[in-house]
Design a protein around this motif. Structure first.
Motif, mmCIF file in Angstrom:
data_model
loop_
_atom_site.group_PDB
_atom_site.id
_atom_site.type_symbol
_atom_site.label_atom_id
_atom_site.label_comp_id
_atom_site.label_asym_id
_atom_site.label_seq_id
_atom_site.Cartn_x
_atom_site.Cartn_y
_atom_site.Cartn_z
ATOM 1 N N PHE A 103 56.943 54.898 61.136
ATOM 2 C CA PHE A 103 56.632 54.843 62.554
ATOM 3 C C PHE A 103 55.992 53.499 62.859
ATOM 4 O O PHE A 103 55.201 52.985 62.073
ATOM 5 C CB PHE A 103 55.688 55.978 62.949
ATOM 6 N N LEU A 104 56.330 52.924 64.005
ATOM 7 C CA LEU A 104 55.747 51.667 64.464
ATOM 8 C C LEU A 104 54.686 51.973 65.514
ATOM 9 O O LEU A 104 54.956 52.687 66.483
ATOM 10 C CB LEU A 104 56.816 50.774 65.104
ATOM 11 N N TYR A 105 53.492 51.432 65.320
ATOM 12 C CA TYR A 105 52.401 51.619 66.267
ATOM 13 C C TYR A 105 51.832 50.267 66.674
ATOM 14 O O TYR A 105 51.758 49.344 65.861
ATOM 15 C CB TYR A 105 51.264 52.435 65.643
ATOM 16 N N LYS A 117 67.462 49.843 57.525
ATOM 17 C CA LYS A 117 68.735 49.615 58.225
ATOM 18 C C LYS A 117 68.626 49.559 59.743
ATOM 19 O O LYS A 117 69.507 49.014 60.390
ATOM 20 C CB LYS A 117 69.729 50.730 57.865
ATOM 21 N N ALA A 118 67.568 50.127 60.335
ATOM 22 C CA ALA A 118 67.553 50.247 61.796
ATOM 23 C C ALA A 118 66.145 50.250 62.380
ATOM 24 O O ALA A 118 65.183 50.609 61.704
ATOM 25 C CB ALA A 118 68.255 51.527 62.218
ATOM 26 N N ILE A 119 66.074 49.858 63.659
ATOM 27 C CA ILE A 119 64.846 49.927 64.457
ATOM 28 C C ILE A 119 65.196 50.660 65.747
ATOM 29 O O ILE A 119 66.236 50.417 66.348
ATOM 30 C CB ILE A 119 64.314 48.527 64.811
ATOM 31 N N SER A 120 64.313 51.537 66.183
ATOM 32 C CA SER A 120 64.463 52.216 67.461
ATOM 33 C C SER A 120 63.105 52.190 68.152
ATOM 34 O O SER A 120 62.120 52.699 67.615
ATOM 35 C CB SER A 120 64.921 53.657 67.249
ATOM 36 N N ILE A 121 63.049 51.570 69.329
ATOM 37 C CA ILE A 121 61.800 51.423 70.066
ATOM 38 C C ILE A 121 61.996 51.993 71.466
ATOM 39 O O ILE A 121 62.998 51.734 72.115
ATOM 40 C CB ILE A 121 61.387 49.942 70.162
ATOM 41 N N LYS A 122 61.030 52.768 71.923
ATOM 42 C CA LYS A 122 61.034 53.257 73.301
ATOM 43 C C LYS A 122 59.586 53.244 73.769
ATOM 44 O O LYS A 122 58.747 53.969 73.237
ATOM 45 C CB LYS A 122 61.627 54.654 73.402
ATOM 46 N N THR A 123 59.304 52.412 74.751
ATOM 47 C CA THR A 123 57.936 52.260 75.229
ATOM 48 C C THR A 123 57.960 51.843 76.689
ATOM 49 O O THR A 123 59.023 51.648 77.265
ATOM 50 C CB THR A 123 57.176 51.234 74.353
ATOM 51 N N VAL A 124 56.802 51.696 77.286
ATOM 52 C CA VAL A 124 56.724 51.222 78.666
ATOM 53 C C VAL A 124 56.545 49.712 78.660
ATOM 54 O O VAL A 124 56.105 49.128 77.667
ATOM 55 C CB VAL A 124 55.570 51.899 79.441
ATOM 56 N N THR A 125 56.875 49.087 79.786
ATOM 57 C CA THR A 125 56.702 47.636 79.901
ATOM 58 C C THR A 125 55.214 47.296 79.888
ATOM 59 O O THR A 125 54.356 48.182 80.053
ATOM 60 C CB THR A 125 57.342 47.100 81.190
ATOM 61 N N GLU A 126 54.907 46.016 79.709
ATOM 62 C CA GLU A 126 53.507 45.584 79.659
ATOM 63 C C GLU A 126 52.744 45.977 80.918
ATOM 64 O O GLU A 126 51.573 46.300 80.866
ATOM 65 C CB GLU A 126 53.432 44.072 79.463
ATOM 66 N N GLU A 133 63.782 50.332 76.068
ATOM 67 C CA GLU A 133 64.363 51.008 74.911
ATOM 68 C C GLU A 133 65.244 50.006 74.181
ATOM 69 O O GLU A 133 66.107 49.385 74.785
ATOM 70 C CB GLU A 133 65.171 52.221 75.358
ATOM 71 N N ILE A 134 65.000 49.848 72.880
ATOM 72 C CA ILE A 134 65.754 48.882 72.076
ATOM 73 C C ILE A 134 66.204 49.561 70.788
ATOM 74 O O ILE A 134 65.420 50.266 70.156
ATOM 75 C CB ILE A 134 64.900 47.641 71.747
#
Length: 138
Positions: A103-105, A117-126, A133-134
């Motif tokens: 997990f990325l924090y 093999k992969a990255i999945s990011i979902k967050t709010v803008t600054e 979502e990337i």
């Protein structure tokens, strides 16, 4: 009085003598490098890559055994304009997930997941006004 033998005593004495300590595992070993973006949604502006004139990548570099510096690069050209932007590195913390997934924090806020093999990011803008979502692969 009968003495009780301790078969592990020589090992403990050796460890104490050599100053052996257990270090935290290096989670970053297989996660550094460049991931190519395959999907980006920035406030409803969706791009599936490869798309003509548009490409992106996420570079992960080691900070320490449990932190990576994450840098985004976007290249776009069309309508006579060219954009070539690279973000400043942002430090993210790795926390164990399942298997080779982590997990990325950032500042105790979960951003997504990463694997070799992969990255999945979902967050709010600054500003908090939208969603980012990337997805990226290698």
């Amino acid at each position: 009085m009968k003495s009780i033998p301790f078969p592990c005593l020589p090992l403990l004495a050796f460890m104490a003598f050599t100053g052996w300590v257990q270090h935290s595992p290096d989670y970053t070993e297989t996660l550094t490098g460049v991931y190519t973006m395959t999907y980006m949604n920035w406030n409803g502006d969706i791009a599936r890559m490869p798309e003509p004139g548009f490409s992106g990548s996420v570079r992960m570099t080691k900070r320490d055994n449990t932190h990576l510096d994450m840098t985004f690069s976007i290249k776009a050209h069309g309508n006579g304009k060219t954009i070539d932007e690279t973000s400043d590195p942002q430090t993210v913390e790795l926390r164990p997930g399942h298997g080779m997934s982590f997990f990325l924090y950032e500042n105790r806020v979960k951003l997504g997941t990463i694997s070799p093999k992969a990255i999945s990011i979902k967050t709010v803008t600054e500003t908090g006004a939208g969603v980012v979502e990337i997805k990226a692969w290698r």
